[in-house]
Design an enzyme around this catalytic site. Sequence first.
Site, PDB file in Angstrom:
ATOM      1  N   LYS A  55       0.807  -1.229   0.000  1.00 56.72           N
ATOM      2  CA  LYS A  55       0.000   0.000   0.000  1.00 56.72           C
ATOM      3  C   LYS A  55       0.837   1.274   0.000  1.00 56.72           C
ATOM      4  O   LYS A  55       0.353   2.339  -0.360  1.00 56.72           O
ATOM      5  CB  LYS A  55      -0.990  -0.004   1.157  1.00 56.72           C
ATOM      6  CG  LYS A  55      -2.207  -0.886   0.865  1.00 56.72           C
ATOM      7  CD  LYS A  55      -3.427  -0.391   1.611  1.00 56.72           C
ATOM      8  CE  LYS A  55      -4.655  -1.200   1.235  1.00 56.72           C
ATOM      9  NZ  LYS A  55      -4.537  -2.606   1.686  1.00 56.72           N
ATOM     10  N   SER A  80      -7.785   1.744   9.597  1.00 60.73           N
ATOM     11  CA  SER A  80      -6.994   1.380  10.768  1.00 60.73           C
ATOM     12  C   SER A  80      -5.933   0.369  10.339  1.00 60.73           C
ATOM     13  O   SER A  80      -5.256  -0.223  11.152  1.00 60.73           O
ATOM     14  CB  SER A  80      -7.886   0.816  11.871  1.00 60.73           C
ATOM     15  OG  SER A  80      -8.726  -0.170  11.346  1.00 60.73           O
ATOM     16  N   GLU A 206      -9.930 -13.835  -2.872  1.00 59.86           N
ATOM     17  CA  GLU A 206     -10.511 -13.217  -1.674  1.00 59.86           C
ATOM     18  C   GLU A 206     -10.948 -14.301  -0.693  1.00 59.86           C
ATOM     19  O   GLU A 206     -11.010 -15.474  -1.022  1.00 59.86           O
ATOM     20  CB  GLU A 206     -11.666 -12.268  -2.041  1.00 59.86           C
ATOM     21  CG  GLU A 206     -12.688 -12.859  -2.935  1.00 59.86           C
ATOM     22  CD  GLU A 206     -13.813 -11.907  -3.322  1.00 59.86           C
ATOM     23  OE1 GLU A 206     -13.747 -10.703  -3.053  1.00 59.86           O
ATOM     24  OE2 GLU A 206     -14.781 -12.412  -3.898  1.00 59.86           O
ATOM     25  N   GLY A 210     -15.994 -13.574   2.380  1.00 55.89           N
ATOM     26  CA  GLY A 210     -16.247 -12.236   1.849  1.00 55.89           C
ATOM     27  C   GLY A 210     -16.080 -12.206   0.349  1.00 55.89           C
ATOM     28  O   GLY A 210     -15.237 -11.491  -0.186  1.00 55.89           O
ATOM     29  N   ASP A 212     -17.571 -10.971  -2.235  1.00 53.63           N
ATOM     30  CA  ASP A 212     -18.326  -9.989  -3.024  1.00 53.63           C
ATOM     31  C   ASP A 212     -17.728  -9.823  -4.422  1.00 53.63           C
ATOM     32  O   ASP A 212     -18.455  -9.647  -5.402  1.00 53.63           O
ATOM     33  CB  ASP A 212     -18.354  -8.635  -2.322  1.00 53.63           C
ATOM     34  CG  ASP A 212     -16.970  -8.046  -2.166  1.00 53.63           C
ATOM     35  OD1 ASP A 212     -16.210  -8.563  -1.333  1.00 53.63           O
ATOM     36  OD2 ASP A 212     -16.637  -7.088  -2.889  1.00 53.63           O
ATOM     37  N   SER A 306       1.112  -9.807  -0.329  1.00 51.74           N
ATOM     38  CA  SER A 306       0.786  -8.378  -0.289  1.00 51.74           C
ATOM     39  C   SER A 306       1.197  -7.668   0.989  1.00 51.74           C
ATOM     40  O   SER A 306       1.323  -6.444   0.997  1.00 51.74           O
ATOM     41  CB  SER A 306      -0.714  -8.182  -0.543  1.00 51.74           C
ATOM     42  OG  SER A 306      -1.478  -8.982   0.331  1.00 51.74           O
TER      43      SER A 306
HETATM   44  C1  LIG Z   1      -5.272  -3.591   1.414  1.00 52.12           C
HETATM   45  C2  LIG Z   1      -4.663  -4.919   1.337  1.00 52.12           C
HETATM   46  C3  LIG Z   1      -5.095  -5.889   0.404  1.00 52.12           C
HETATM   47  C4  LIG Z   1      -6.241  -5.627  -0.545  1.00 52.12           C
HETATM   48  O1  LIG Z   1      -5.945  -4.582  -1.452  1.00 52.12           O
HETATM   49  P1  LIG Z   1      -7.098  -3.931  -2.336  1.00 52.12           P
HETATM   50  O2  LIG Z   1      -6.407  -2.947  -3.179  1.00 52.12           O
HETATM   51  O3  LIG Z   1      -8.095  -3.326  -1.396  1.00 52.12           O
HETATM   52  O4  LIG Z   1      -7.728  -5.039  -3.111  1.00 52.12           O
HETATM   53  C5  LIG Z   1      -4.441  -7.102   0.345  1.00 52.12           C
HETATM   54  N1  LIG Z   1      -3.427  -7.391   1.180  1.00 52.12           N
HETATM   55  C6  LIG Z   1      -2.988  -6.503   2.107  1.00 52.12           C
HETATM   56  C7  LIG Z   1      -1.863  -6.912   2.986  1.00 52.12           C
HETATM   57  C8  LIG Z   1      -3.583  -5.242   2.219  1.00 52.12           C
HETATM   58  O5  LIG Z   1      -3.138  -4.376   3.139  1.00 52.12           O
END
Ligand SMILES: *Cc1c(COP(=O)(O)O)cnc(C)c1O
Length: 322
Positions: A55, A80, A206, A210, A212, A306
């Site tokens: 992010k 958060s 996902e 959840g 969706d 991620s």
């Molecule tokens: C926010 C996040 C996601 C999901 O990302 P999106 O762009 O909302 O699909 C996946 N893994 C981690 C670790 C995140 O912080």
Amino acid sequence: MSSSFPSYEDVVQASKRLEGIAHRTPVMTSSSLDDRLGAQVFFKCENLQRIGAFKFRGGYNALAKLDDAQRKAGVIAFSSGNHAQAVALSARLLGIQATIVMPHDAPAAKIAATRGYGARVVGYDRQTQDREEVARELMEAQGLTLIPPFNHPDVIAGQGTAVKELLEETGGLDALFVPMGGGGLLSGSLLAAHAISPDCAVYGVEPEAGNDGQQSFRKGEVVRIQPPDSIADGALTLALGSLTFPIIRQYARDILTVSDEHLVQAQRFFAERMKIVVEPTGCLGAAAAFNQIVPVKGKRIGVLLSGGNVDLSAYADNIRAV
Ligand SMILES: *Cc1c(COP(=O)(O)O)cnc(C)c1O
């Protein structure tokens, strides 16, 4: 608020802005895993990114594009989780004041980490206050610019830089598995994969509870769900966005789901075999590949890890031998 669709050229521009600022995270492999799956698996380790998650890429790209007046007035985000820290750190690096709206009962460590990056944390009461209203009042009173967590072209373009780096390193792949909440990471990844490795089948993953995104993908319109119950706390969004859904609909091969038990198994694999900490949400893509939700045998595949921000006691419970 800008609402035009981002393109691969925007991902390229984002990667120039992030050069020397975001980490170029490592691509890791495991030969025992490759033997077990009969595949070649490349992990893009965004758990090792600044703030512990991808992010940072989208947050920094969005802030770096603000004009002087917007920078001077400051930015606001409500989160958060990892988005809060991404905006807080990016703002500090760019000399912008960030305000983060968080529930009073958010984990103390997260509030402290966000303050530690120099952000102003404004609390609200989950039971009696709506965070969007709290944020809107602050925006209007102080002229702050809202930085949304996924449904923004500059955020999407920034997130796409991780897969751009991965594919530049590995060359073309047969399939790619990407964790998905609101779909910002997946959308950016799709723009990069479509441009660099157009035959690569890209899957969003996902939590089962959840789904969706899966429902939306199959129905052809955005489906909104009730707040889901899963340990994948970064993927509990209720609906895809007006920018992310059309990109996903156009380019994704499919949306897959995995169970919380699959996520815990993957966390254990990463701790034991690869010596890396991955948060439950960060394991979504890996869990789909490990459990062959779609067949991977004989293929070269990419898996996006991620994030790596865990609550240590929950992590200890998850990786404890069963
Ligand atoms: C926010 C996040 C996601 C999901 O990302 P999106 O762009 O909302 O699909 C996946 N893994 C981690 C670790 C995140 O912080």
